[in-house]
Design a protein around this motif. Structure first.
Motif, mmCIF file in Angstrom:
data_model
loop_
_atom_site.group_PDB
_atom_site.id
_atom_site.type_symbol
_atom_site.label_atom_id
_atom_site.label_comp_id
_atom_site.label_asym_id
_atom_site.label_seq_id
_atom_site.Cartn_x
_atom_site.Cartn_y
_atom_site.Cartn_z
ATOM 1 N N ALA A 133 0.847 -1.197 0.000
ATOM 2 C CA ALA A 133 0.000 0.000 0.000
ATOM 3 C C ALA A 133 0.877 1.239 0.000
ATOM 4 O O ALA A 133 2.004 1.217 0.511
ATOM 5 C CB ALA A 133 -0.935 0.016 1.209
ATOM 6 N N VAL A 134 0.357 2.301 -0.583
ATOM 7 C CA VAL A 134 1.043 3.592 -0.617
ATOM 8 C C VAL A 134 0.076 4.628 -0.054
ATOM 9 O O VAL A 134 -0.984 4.873 -0.635
ATOM 10 C CB VAL A 134 1.464 3.975 -2.052
ATOM 11 C CG1 VAL A 134 2.155 5.334 -2.052
ATOM 12 C CG2 VAL A 134 2.361 2.899 -2.637
ATOM 13 N N LEU A 135 0.427 5.201 1.078
ATOM 14 C CA LEU A 135 -0.386 6.223 1.712
ATOM 15 C C LEU A 135 0.268 7.567 1.430
ATOM 16 O O LEU A 135 1.362 7.851 1.926
ATOM 17 C CB LEU A 135 -0.506 5.971 3.218
ATOM 18 C CG LEU A 135 -0.958 4.561 3.614
ATOM 19 C CD1 LEU A 135 -1.126 4.471 5.133
ATOM 20 C CD2 LEU A 135 -2.236 4.167 2.913
ATOM 21 N N MET A 136 -0.396 8.374 0.607
ATOM 22 C CA MET A 136 0.218 9.608 0.120
ATOM 23 C C MET A 136 -0.563 10.841 0.574
ATOM 24 O O MET A 136 -1.784 10.780 0.754
ATOM 25 C CB MET A 136 0.307 9.587 -1.407
ATOM 26 C CG MET A 136 -1.041 9.554 -2.101
ATOM 27 S SD MET A 136 -0.897 9.408 -3.917
ATOM 28 C CE MET A 136 -0.437 7.678 -4.060
ATOM 29 N N PRO A 137 0.111 11.960 0.765
ATOM 30 C CA PRO A 137 -0.588 13.189 1.145
ATOM 31 C C PRO A 137 -1.297 13.810 -0.049
ATOM 32 O O PRO A 137 -0.911 13.599 -1.207
ATOM 33 C CB PRO A 137 0.547 14.087 1.639
ATOM 34 C CG PRO A 137 1.729 13.641 0.841
ATOM 35 C CD PRO A 137 1.563 12.154 0.650
ATOM 36 N N LEU A 138 -2.347 14.562 0.235
ATOM 37 C CA LEU A 138 -3.117 15.261 -0.794
ATOM 38 C C LEU A 138 -3.287 16.710 -0.405
ATOM 39 O O LEU A 138 -3.274 17.067 0.771
ATOM 40 C CB LEU A 138 -4.501 14.628 -0.955
ATOM 41 C CG LEU A 138 -4.577 13.139 -1.298
ATOM 42 C CD1 LEU A 138 -6.031 12.692 -1.313
ATOM 43 C CD2 LEU A 138 -3.935 12.878 -2.646
ATOM 44 N N VAL A 139 -3.478 17.553 -1.411
ATOM 45 C CA VAL A 139 -3.864 18.947 -1.160
ATOM 46 C C VAL A 139 -5.378 19.051 -1.113
ATOM 47 O O VAL A 139 -5.944 19.777 -0.296
ATOM 48 C CB VAL A 139 -3.282 19.881 -2.238
ATOM 49 C CG1 VAL A 139 -3.805 21.312 -2.042
ATOM 50 C CG2 VAL A 139 -1.763 19.874 -2.178
ATOM 51 N N GLY A 140 -6.068 18.312 -1.990
ATOM 52 C CA GLY A 140 -7.527 18.339 -2.015
ATOM 53 C C GLY A 140 -8.088 17.053 -2.564
ATOM 54 O O GLY A 140 -7.377 16.285 -3.231
ATOM 55 N N PHE A 141 -9.365 16.789 -2.273
ATOM 56 C CA PHE A 141 -10.019 15.594 -2.791
ATOM 57 C C PHE A 141 -11.514 15.821 -2.849
ATOM 58 O O PHE A 141 -12.050 16.753 -2.246
ATOM 59 C CB PHE A 141 -9.703 14.368 -1.913
ATOM 60 C CG PHE A 141 -10.352 14.395 -0.546
ATOM 61 C CD1 PHE A 141 -11.527 13.689 -0.304
ATOM 62 C CD2 PHE A 141 -9.790 15.110 0.502
ATOM 63 C CE1 PHE A 141 -12.131 13.697 0.947
ATOM 64 C CE2 PHE A 141 -10.384 15.128 1.757
ATOM 65 C CZ PHE A 141 -11.561 14.413 1.980
ATOM 66 N N ASP A 142 -12.208 14.954 -3.612
ATOM 67 C CA ASP A 142 -13.665 14.986 -3.618
ATOM 68 C C ASP A 142 -14.199 13.615 -3.223
ATOM 69 O O ASP A 142 -13.431 12.660 -3.046
ATOM 70 C CB ASP A 142 -14.220 15.451 -4.969
ATOM 71 C CG ASP A 142 -13.851 14.536 -6.134
ATOM 72 O OD1 ASP A 142 -13.677 13.318 -5.917
ATOM 73 O OD2 ASP A 142 -13.752 15.035 -7.268
ATOM 74 N N SER A 143 -15.493 13.521 -3.062
ATOM 75 C CA SER A 143 -16.105 12.296 -2.538
ATOM 76 C C SER A 143 -16.016 11.120 -3.496
ATOM 77 O O SER A 143 -16.247 9.977 -3.101
ATOM 78 C CB SER A 143 -17.574 12.551 -2.188
ATOM 79 O OG SER A 143 -17.679 13.563 -1.213
ATOM 80 N N ASP A 144 -15.703 11.382 -4.778
ATOM 81 C CA ASP A 144 -15.590 10.314 -5.770
ATOM 82 C C ASP A 144 -14.159 9.806 -5.921
ATOM 83 O O ASP A 144 -13.872 9.014 -6.816
ATOM 84 C CB ASP A 144 -16.094 10.808 -7.125
ATOM 85 C CG ASP A 144 -17.584 11.114 -7.109
ATOM 86 O OD1 ASP A 144 -18.320 10.388 -6.408
ATOM 87 O OD2 ASP A 144 -18.007 12.068 -7.780
ATOM 88 N N GLY A 145 -13.276 10.268 -5.065
ATOM 89 C CA GLY A 145 -11.897 9.819 -5.139
ATOM 90 C C GLY A 145 -10.998 10.682 -5.989
ATOM 91 O O GLY A 145 -9.833 10.349 -6.197
ATOM 92 N N GLY A 146 -11.507 11.790 -6.490
ATOM 93 C CA GLY A 146 -10.653 12.729 -7.214
ATOM 94 C C GLY A 146 -9.632 13.337 -6.272
ATOM 95 O O GLY A 146 -9.911 13.557 -5.096
ATOM 96 N N ARG A 147 -8.455 13.615 -6.778
ATOM 97 C CA ARG A 147 -7.397 14.119 -5.909
ATOM 98 C C ARG A 147 -6.684 15.310 -6.534
ATOM 99 O O ARG A 147 -6.631 15.456 -7.756
ATOM 100 C CB ARG A 147 -6.381 13.018 -5.613
ATOM 101 C CG ARG A 147 -5.556 12.590 -6.821
ATOM 102 C CD ARG A 147 -4.646 11.418 -6.492
ATOM 103 N NE ARG A 147 -3.838 11.027 -7.650
ATOM 104 C CZ ARG A 147 -2.639 11.512 -7.936
ATOM 105 N NH1 ARG A 147 -2.112 12.436 -7.141
ATOM 106 N NH2 ARG A 147 -1.977 11.112 -8.990
ATOM 107 N N LEU A 148 -6.132 16.122 -5.690
ATOM 108 C CA LEU A 148 -5.315 17.260 -6.107
ATOM 109 C C LEU A 148 -4.027 17.205 -5.302
ATOM 110 O O LEU A 148 -4.051 17.248 -4.070
ATOM 111 C CB LEU A 148 -6.052 18.570 -5.835
ATOM 112 C CG LEU A 148 -5.328 19.856 -6.232
ATOM 113 C CD1 LEU A 148 -5.227 19.961 -7.757
ATOM 114 C CD2 LEU A 148 -6.050 21.079 -5.673
ATOM 115 N N GLY A 149 -2.899 17.065 -5.996
ATOM 116 C CA GLY A 149 -1.607 17.027 -5.328
ATOM 117 C C GLY A 149 -0.928 18.380 -5.370
ATOM 118 O O GLY A 149 -1.533 19.398 -5.714
ATOM 119 N N MET A 150 0.356 18.379 -5.049
ATOM 120 C CA MET A 150 1.109 19.629 -5.015
ATOM 121 C C MET A 150 1.458 20.122 -6.411
ATOM 122 O O MET A 150 1.879 21.263 -6.580
ATOM 123 C CB MET A 150 2.388 19.430 -4.200
ATOM 124 C CG MET A 150 2.135 19.366 -2.701
ATOM 125 S SD MET A 150 1.578 20.947 -2.022
ATOM 126 C CE MET A 150 3.081 21.911 -2.143
ATOM 127 N N GLY A 151 1.310 19.260 -7.420
ATOM 128 C CA GLY A 151 1.568 19.694 -8.785
ATOM 129 C C GLY A 151 2.882 19.212 -9.363
ATOM 130 O O GLY A 151 3.160 19.429 -10.545
#
Length: 207
Positions: free
Chosen positions: A134-152
């Motif tokens: 497993a890979v547990l990664m940090p996020l900047v933002g997310f939505d309820s459908d699993g969409g993610r926003l990282g640092m870019g």
């Protein structure tokens, strides 16, 4: 109650990703120490009680930075379950990619070019991305459908691009974030690697 930040209707880029990053990073940085500590404890409980993680033995994790939700409480309890944790290390040759180095109480850390502590690339055996459970990664933002926003920077996207065509080799990719980082919806880019789930201090969202 956490306010869910909406994206502008119409063109999903109207509220640009950079503006959204700035807003959400500000939100998590503004959490008090008490709020951060409580979120860390709740996150640990959510992860420890997640049946999808019961049998994991090799787990990539991160050290909190810039207000990110703190997984150290989970790490301490996970080690008691026999989990071996790994930290991401910037690859010195394959630019923009990560390798994963074992992380325990004796691991020596030095700041990388972003000021984030990481193990020395030359020390210790590295675990390839496909060999992680497993890979547990940090996020900047997310939505309820699993969409993610990282640092870019795209480091995780490049490193785990192989999961698009080698599903059997793919570890569980799980984003971690404060509930206050949840937004109404996020536009999906072609290079975004899908996550299996996102876990916050308030619960789990399946992708």
């Amino acid at each position: 109650m956490t306010q869910i930040l909406p994206l502008s209707s119409g063109n999903p880029d109207t509220f640009s990703r950079n503006a959204l990053r700035k807003e959400l990073r500000s939100r998590r940085r503004n959490l008090s120490t008490a709020q951060q500590n409580l979120a860390s404890e709740r996150l640990a409980l959510n992860l420890l009680n997640d049946p999808e993680l019961f049998r994991t033995r090799h787990v990539a994790i991160y050290l909190p930075n810039d207000g990110e939700i703190d997984p150290l409480c989970y790490i301490a309890q996970g080690r008691n379950r026999g989990i071996q944790f790994y930290l991401p290390v910037l690859h010195p040759v394959h630019r923009g990619r990560l390798v994963f180095s074992p992380f325990d109480e004796d691991t020596r850390l030095t700041p990388n070019c972003f000021g984030i502590p990481e193990p020395d690339f030359k020390q210790g055996l590295k675990r390839p991305p496909w060999a992680l459970d497993a890979v547990l990664m940090p996020l900047v933002g997310f939505d309820s459908d699993g969409g993610r926003l990282g640092m870019g920077g795209g480091f995780y996207d490049r490193t785990f691009a192989f999961t698009r065509y080698a599903l059997r080799m793919a570890p569980k990719l799980i984003g971690l974030a404060h509930e206050c980082q949840r937004v109404e919806a996020l536009p999906v880019e072609a290079w975004d690697i899908p996550l299996h789930a996102i876990v916050s201090d308030q619960g789990k969202y399946r992708a």
